[in-house]
Design an enzyme around this catalytic site. Structure first.
Site, PDB file in Angstrom:
ATOM      1  N   ASP A  11       0.848  -1.194   0.000  1.00 35.15           N
ATOM      2  CA  ASP A  11       0.000   0.000   0.000  1.00 35.15           C
ATOM      3  C   ASP A  11       0.883   1.243   0.000  1.00 35.15           C
ATOM      4  OD1 ASP A  11      -3.173   0.550   1.515  1.00 35.15           O
ATOM      5  OD2 ASP A  11      -1.869   2.061   0.638  1.00 35.15           O
ATOM      6  N   ASP A 109      -3.234   2.403  -5.787  1.00 35.91           N
ATOM      7  CA  ASP A 109      -2.111   2.441  -4.842  1.00 35.91           C
ATOM      8  C   ASP A 109      -1.996   1.205  -3.973  1.00 35.91           C
ATOM      9  OD1 ASP A 109      -4.394   2.885  -3.406  1.00 35.91           O
ATOM     10  OD2 ASP A 109      -3.516   4.427  -2.116  1.00 35.91           O
ATOM     11  N   GLU A 110      -2.605   0.093  -4.380  1.00 36.55           N
ATOM     12  CA  GLU A 110      -2.415  -1.097  -3.552  1.00 36.55           C
ATOM     13  C   GLU A 110      -2.553  -2.376  -4.347  1.00 36.55           C
ATOM     14  OE1 GLU A 110      -5.450  -2.180  -0.659  1.00 36.55           O
ATOM     15  OE2 GLU A 110      -6.610  -0.445  -1.303  1.00 36.55           O
TER      16      GLU A 110
END
Length: 357
Positions: A11, A109-110
């Site tokens: 993350d 974003d992960e």
DNA sequence: TCTGGGGTCCTAGGACCC
DNA sequence: TCTGGGGTCCTAGGACCC
């Protein structure tokens, strides 16, 4: 690669704000808020706030206006999707380049990473270093023996850290925490659990799945009990994502009051939705029109339609839905969603987000 | 001038069929 | 005249996540 199978959850830290700071280094150390068009006088919310801004109580989802009031000297920037997508692609490329990594992207974003390793912490550190070297972005990594435990572990690693959560320490770490800290339990569900006397993760873990069925139904009841234990799938699925549908919505800076304005807005939204649909190359099988009347009541109108790719046909169906809108009530938001036919090979066997947990 | 925009999935209830 | 019971499909609404 050999060793024990692990799930890693990667993350990025304050992703949007971090990308903005990279291209404007003078912003480093300042309270940076990314949201809307960067204008705090408009109707919009915070997408991401830097840690410096969070120190003042700014959170994602907060109205931009409120955020600006909390941090008068904040740097407020518009959302720049292209820039974040580019950064995201670079991050995911770095992650995929790790030895033995099976990667399932969850968002900008992960991502989950499945890997067999004797030393998952060392693997995680190497992954962080690779992402940093390639993108100059910091990330946190959760390590787990299930998807849920890895995902929850990441929170304890922030910022830029690594944390491991397995069956061995799950209850010790999570047991005393409120159920809302679980991935998939929000304000509403934690409130309904509390009515059943279940406040903590430990209490949820100890609950009989059957006891939750009357309140939550045959699937979600047992699912919440399992979530409390941190149990579930540990399979990271790298199958490319197949979108079920596409939608667009807009919040009007001034509420709409005229039918002609609504008609125009529906046409405009439909054109944007159909651009996305055309890229997928699959026909449309359903439409949903979402209407938010001022101040905050939402009504949806959904319709299954005969499978078609004809733009005029789809637009006509959308306008039929729009005709169901109550006249004489000011409209704050309109959303249009087109559901697409699933390709034959993706209809079965594909892991959707929820059941994949 | 309180409340984004893009997604996914689940449930309840009515309609309809056998 | 009264009205079972199972199954499926559809619409509307909720909840949650990033």
């Amino acid at each position: 690669m050999s060793g024990i199978p692990w799930v890693l959850h990667v993350d990025l830290d304050q992703f949007l704000a971090a990308v903005e700071v990279l291209r404007r280094p003078e912003l480093a150390g300042k309270p940076v808020i990314v949201g809307g068009r960067g204008d705090p006088t408009e109707r919009a919310v915070v997408s991401t706030a830097s840690y410096e801004a969070r120190a003042f109580g700014v959170r994602s989802g907060m109205p931009l206006r409120i955020a600006a009031r909390k941090v008068p000297d904040a740097v407020i920037l518009p959302v720049d999707r292209e820039a974040y997508l580019e950064a995201s692609d670079a991050v995911m490329a770095a992650v995929r380049a790790q030895p033995g990594a099976v990667v399932q992207v969850l968002g900008w974003d992960e991502a989950f990473v499945g890997v067999e390793s004797e030393a998952p912490e060392a693997y995680a550190r190497a992954l962080q270093a690779a992402v940093l070297e390639r993108t100059r972005l910091h990330c946190s990594v959760g390590i787990g023996d299930t998807l849920v435990r890895a995902k929850v572990a990441t929170g304890f690693g922030k910022p830029a850290g690594v944390y491991r959560l397995t069956a061995a320490n799950w209850l010790e770490v999570m047991g005393a925490r409120p159920t809302k800290d679980l991935w998939g339990v929000g304000a509403k569900v934690s409130g309904r659990l509390a009515k059943l006397g279940i406040i903590t993760v430990a209490q949820l873990a100890a609950a009989d799945p059957e006891d939750l069925v009357p309140e939550f139904g045959p699937r979600m009841g047992p699912w919440y009990a399992q979530l409390g234990r941190g149990d579930g799938s540990s399979v990271v699925d790298s199958t490319p994502w197949v979108a079920r549908g596409h939608s667009r919505e807009t919040t009007f800076q001034r509420d709409l009051t005229e039918p002609a304005q609504v008609d125009e807005a529906v046409r405009e939204l439909m054109a944007r939705v159909l651009q996305d649909v055309a890229k997928e190359g699959r026909p449309v099988v359903g439409l949903t029109l979402k209407v938010r009347y001022a101040p905050f009541t939402t009504k949806t109108h959904a319709r299954k339609i005969p499978e078609t790719s004809d733009r005029d046909e789809i637009l006509a169906r959308a306008l039929e839905l729009a005709a169901e809108i109550e006249p004489a009530r000011p409209i704050r938001l309109l959303g249009l969603r087109a559901e697409m036919a699933m390709p034959e090979d993706a209809r079965e066997g594909h892991t959707p987000t929820r059941s994949g947990w």
